[in-house]
Design an enzyme around this catalytic site. Structure first.
Site, PDB file in Angstrom:
ATOM      1  N   SER A 127      15.644  98.842 -38.170  1.00 45.35           N
ATOM      2  CA  SER A 127      15.158  97.523 -38.726  1.00 45.35           C
ATOM      3  C   SER A 127      16.516  96.679 -39.119  1.00 45.35           C
ATOM      4  CB  SER A 127      14.321  97.880 -39.729  1.00 45.35           C
ATOM      5  OG  SER A 127      13.438  96.751 -40.164  1.00 45.35           O
ATOM      6  N   ASP A 227       4.078  95.732 -33.812  1.00 44.96           N
ATOM      7  CA  ASP A 227       5.167  95.312 -34.474  1.00 44.96           C
ATOM      8  C   ASP A 227       5.602  94.085 -34.157  1.00 44.96           C
ATOM      9  OD1 ASP A 227       7.188  94.907 -36.372  1.00 44.96           O
ATOM     10  OD2 ASP A 227       8.550  96.596 -35.423  1.00 44.96           O
ATOM     11  N   HIS A 257       5.590  99.154 -37.332  1.00 46.31           N
ATOM     12  CA  HIS A 257       7.175  98.880 -37.836  1.00 46.31           C
ATOM     13  C   HIS A 257       7.317 100.067 -39.052  1.00 46.31           C
ATOM     14  CE1 HIS A 257      10.819  96.762 -38.429  1.00 46.31           C
ATOM     15  NE2 HIS A 257      10.650  96.993 -39.710  1.00 46.31           N
TER      16      HIS A 257
END
Length: 291
Positions: A127, A227, A257
Site C-alpha cells: 500500500s 480494491d 485492500h
C-alpha cells in the site's frame, strides 16, 4: 515452512535521525537465499512493525529463507482522509522523510553482513509502503548506485490521482462498503497530507506512477481484487512494461485492500507464497545486472 531463529530490533543513524528497523533471520540450517527490505502500509500515517502486514509478512518470508529488514519509517500526521475538508494536522513527517528513510534502509541492509550477498537484496512494501518502495527504487536508479535485485509491491498506491477503473473493477468498487472504499477525493487528501501540500508538480519519488521508469529492476506486483487502488497497481505495471522493465502482475482473487493484514485468509496465504517464490527463484541475469 521453517522457523525464524532471530528477530532483532536495531536503531540506525538514518538521514532524518534515529531509524528503527527489525531484522528477521531464518533458523539455523535454513539457507539464506535472499534479502528483502520491507515497508508496511497505513496511508503514510498509520502502521508499525507489529502489524501483520509487517510482522507476519516478515516472519513468513524468513521461514522460507529470506532475511527481512522491516522499516519503521516516520509517519505523516494523522488525518481523516475520508473527510477531505478536514484541515491538515500539525506535526508528523512529510515527504521526503519516509521515502529517504526506506532508501537508506536498503543501502544499510545490503552492506550489513546479514548472510545474504549484496546482489540478492530486493526492496518492497504494501500500500503506502509500496509507494515508498517504488519511489526508493527510482532514487537508487537516479543515484547511479547498485539497484535492487527486484521490487515487490502489494496493492501499491503509485499515483497521486487514481487511474480510471475499467468496467469490471468499477462494478466491484461500487459494491464496496464505505469503510473499504477509497474514492478519488479521499486519495487526494491522503496524498496531500503526505506531501504537505496539494499543488503540483509532484516529485517522481513521491508518486512514481506516470514517471520515467526505464532501468528499474524486475518488479512483482500483487493487487487486491476488490480494491479501488487496484487501478493504480495495474496502471503502474503497464507503465513499467512500456518502459522495458520486466514485470509480473497478479490479481489476488476475492481479496480486499490490505489483505496481507488478514493472515488467516486464503488470499493472504496465496500472496505470501507468491512473494516468497518470487524472492527465492534464481534469476542469474538480474543478479549480474545488480552488481
Amino acid at each position: 515452512m521453517g522457523r525464524v531463529s532471530v528477530v532483532g530490533d536495531r536503531v540506525l543513524r538514518g538521514p532524518h535521525g534515529d531509524l528503527p528497523v527489525r531484522v528477521y533471520e531464518p533458523a539455523a540450517g535454513v539457507e539464506r537465499v535472499a534479502g528483502l527490505v520491507w515497508a508496511h502500509g497505513g496511508a503514510f500515517m498509520h502502521g508499525d512493525l507489529d502489524m501483520p502486514e509487517s510482522d507476519w509478512v516478515a516472519r513468513s518470508l524468513a521461514a522460507d529463507g529470506v532475511v527481512v529488514v522491516s522499516v519503521d519509517y516516520q509517519l505523516a500526521p494523522e488525518l481523516d482522509y475520508r473527510e477531505p475538508a478536514a484541515p491538515q494536522a500539525a506535526g508528523g513527517a512529510r515527504f521526503p522523510v519516509a521515502s529517504e528513510e526506506v532508501t537508506f534502509a536498503y543501502g544499510w541492509a545490503r552492506d550489513a553482513g546479514l548472510g545474504v550477498g549484496p546482489e540478492r537484496w530486493s526492496l518492497g512494501g504494501a500500500s503506502a509502503g509500496g509507494n515508498l518502495a517504488a519511489g526508493a527504487s527510482l532514487r537508487l536508479r537516479d543515484a547511479g548506485g547498485p539497484r535492487p535485485r527486484s521490487v515487490v509491491l502489494a496493492y501499491p498506491v503509485a499515483h497521486y490521482e487514481l487511474p480510471a477503473a475499467g468496467p469490471e473493477l468499477a462494478a466491484k468498487i461500487a459494491a464496496l462498503p464505505p469503510e473499504r472504499d477509497f474514492p478519488p477525493e479521499a486519495m487526494r487528501a491522503m496524498g496531500a497530507n503526505y506531501l504537505g501540500r496539494s499543488d503540483l508538480p509532484i516529485s517522481p519519488y513521491a508518486h512514481p506512477g506516470g514517471q520515467d521508469l526505464r532501468g528499474l529492476p524486475p518488479t512483482f506486483v500483487v493487487t487486491s481484487d476488490h480494491d479501488a487502488l487496484r487501478s493504480s497497481g495495474e496502471a503502474y505495471c503497464a507503465e513499467l512494461a512500456a518502459a522495458g522493465v520486466d514485470v509480473v502482475l497478479v490479481r489476488e482473487d476475492g481479496t480486499y485492500h490490505g489483505h496481507l493484514n488478514e493472515p488467516e485468509t486464503a488470499g493472504a496465504a496465496r500472496s505470501i507464497a507468491r512473494i516468497a517464490d518470487w524472492l527465492t527463484t534464481d534469476r542469474t541475469e538480474t543478479e549480474a545486472a545488480a552488481r
